[in-house]
Design a protein around this motif. Structure first.
Motif, PDB file in Angstrom:
ATOM      1  N   HIS A  96       0.794  -1.211  -0.171  1.00 25.57           N
ATOM      2  CA  HIS A  96       0.133   0.038  -0.303  1.00 25.57           C
ATOM      3  C   HIS A  96       0.952   1.200   0.005  1.00 25.57           C
ATOM      4  N   GLU A  97       2.049   1.193   0.534  1.00 23.97           N
ATOM      5  CA  GLU A  97       2.904   2.402   0.533  1.00 23.97           C
ATOM      6  C   GLU A  97       3.422   2.369  -0.922  1.00 23.97           C
ATOM      7  N   VAL A  98       3.714   1.615  -1.543  1.00 22.66           N
ATOM      8  CA  VAL A  98       4.420   1.677  -2.854  1.00 22.66           C
ATOM      9  C   VAL A  98       3.316   2.309  -3.695  1.00 22.66           C
ATOM     10  N   PHE A  99       1.998   1.966  -3.416  1.00 20.16           N
ATOM     11  CA  PHE A  99       0.948   2.829  -4.487  1.00 20.16           C
ATOM     12  C   PHE A  99       0.405   3.826  -3.949  1.00 20.16           C
ATOM     13  N   MET A 100       1.125   4.606  -2.770  1.00 16.66           N
ATOM     14  CA  MET A 100       0.437   5.699  -2.295  1.00 16.66           C
ATOM     15  C   MET A 100       1.465   6.951  -2.936  1.00 16.66           C
ATOM     16  N   ASN A 101       0.708   8.102  -2.823  1.00 15.50           N
ATOM     17  CA  ASN A 101       1.586   9.269  -3.725  1.00 15.50           C
ATOM     18  C   ASN A 101       2.411   9.778  -2.992  1.00 15.50           C
ATOM     19  N   THR A 102       3.262   9.272  -2.331  1.00 16.95           N
ATOM     20  CA  THR A 102       4.421  10.020  -1.719  1.00 16.95           C
ATOM     21  C   THR A 102       5.470  10.465  -2.624  1.00 16.95           C
TER      22      THR A 102
END
Length: 350
Positions: A60-66
């Motif tokens: 889910h972190e990989v696919f977050m707009n960070t």
């Protein structure tokens, strides 16, 4: 005096997902895209030859707009932990301590760190203050083999010394959330994160396969084929679809003259220790060697279990062979490809 590879050890990140588990995240990411395109992307992941991959971030972190800054901060923190774990394991295998090392090479291309990784390891493992450092940052997938070549040259010139090569990569930290290009999608489908370390020695008493020869092969006019573009959102993958075909065209010039120089042929090679760049590259190499009665089963298995971890991947393949303890006199050929475009080879003998 000969230079030997004494040990190899890997270190995996804390998060892992099977390709099946990643597909729901992909479907959410693809929301709003044309339906036919969505099916094509899912098929690319399903057919990439990668069953599972590890990551410094959960899915889910990989696919977050960070932001690039946030992802690079995670890369920095996690890379230090992975590098330390891999190095400690490789030293334990070799029955050595951090202060037995004279030379430390760290390789990585998937994040930016200054000071480089090696500086943190010197502090955390209390290495000697006179250890020689060499960080390698821009050679991509080929850097694992490059690091061994650089270590070998240092040790060849310095008897009774030891070197460590540590490769740490996080391609998932380079995933571009707003980029629906085939390059971004294919690279996400084949890559995973990982770290590995290897110890080399010019001590006569240290055991391991000796390096017989090494060489680099540079493709002219091919700088466009592979690399990263530094954008506002991070490191954006460059991957030309002609890579497998180009490798196939150059393969006879890459392999056969190098072996002939050392009075051996491909028939004399017992172990093919190749970097699994991706399913198409693996198939290309398998087609080239299958007619010669050779297999690259270990290379395929590493791709299946972990994905392409850039510079660290060939060390995962090498570890499998080292752990099998091949017979005395067996020969191995290490081969990797990377940005430049370049191929690098090492001939070893147990």
């Amino acid at each position: 005096m000969s230079v030997k590879i004494v040990s190899v050890a890997k270190q995996l990140p804390q998060y892992s997902r099977s390709t099946t588990e990643i597909l729901p995240y992909l479907k959410t990411w693809l929301t709003g895209q044309e339906e036919r395109f969505q099916r094509k992307v899912l098929k690319i992941f399903e057919n990439a030859g990668v069953d599972k991959r590890y990551s410094i971030m959960d899915a889910h972190e990989v696919f977050m707009n960070t932001s690039f800054e946030e992802k690079n901060d995670i890369y920095t923190k996690e890379s230090i932990k992975l590098a330390e774990g891999a190095l400690i394991k490789s030293l334990e295998k070799a029955k050595l301590s951090p202060r037995d090392l004279d030379y430390i090479i760290t390789v990585s291309c998937t994040g930016i760190m200054i000071p480089s990784l090696d500086a943190y390891l010197i502090n955390s493992l209390n290495m000697r203050q006179d250890i020689v450092r060499l960080p390698v940052t821009e050679m991509g997938c080929v850097a694992g083999v490059s690091g061994i070549i650089y270590a070998k040259e240092f040790l060849k010139a310095n008897p009774n010394k030891r070197a460590a090569v540590i490769a740490v990569e996080s391609p998932t930290a380079t995933f571009q959330l707003e980029d629906f290009s085939m390059v971004n999608i294919v690279s996400a489908a084949i890559f995973g994160d990982g770290a590995a370390a290897t110890i080399l020695s010019s001590y006569d008493d240290d055991d391991g396969p000796k390096i017989i020869d090494e060489a680099m092969y540079h493709f002219y006019n091919a700088t466009h084929m592979m690399g990263f573009k530094l954008s506002n959102t991070g490191l954006q993958m460059i991957l030309d679809k002609s890579v497998p075909e180009t490798i196939a065209q150059h393969f006879p010039d890459i392999v056969h003259p190098f072996l002939e120089k050392n009075n051996v042929t491909i028939q004399d090679i017992d172990h093919l220790i190749f970097h699994p760049g991706g399913k198409k590259i693996v198939q290309t190499i398998e087609d080239l060697f299958g007619s010669l009665g050779k297999n690259i089963d270990d290379t395929k298995e590493i791709l299946k279990l972990y994905g392409n971890m850039s510079s660290a991947t060939v060390l995962y393949v090498l570890e499998r062979f080292m752990d099998k303890q091949p017979s005395k006199g067996d020969k191995g050929l290490l081969l990797s490809f990377g940005p430049g475009f370049t191929a690098q080879r090492i001939l070893i003998e147990w």
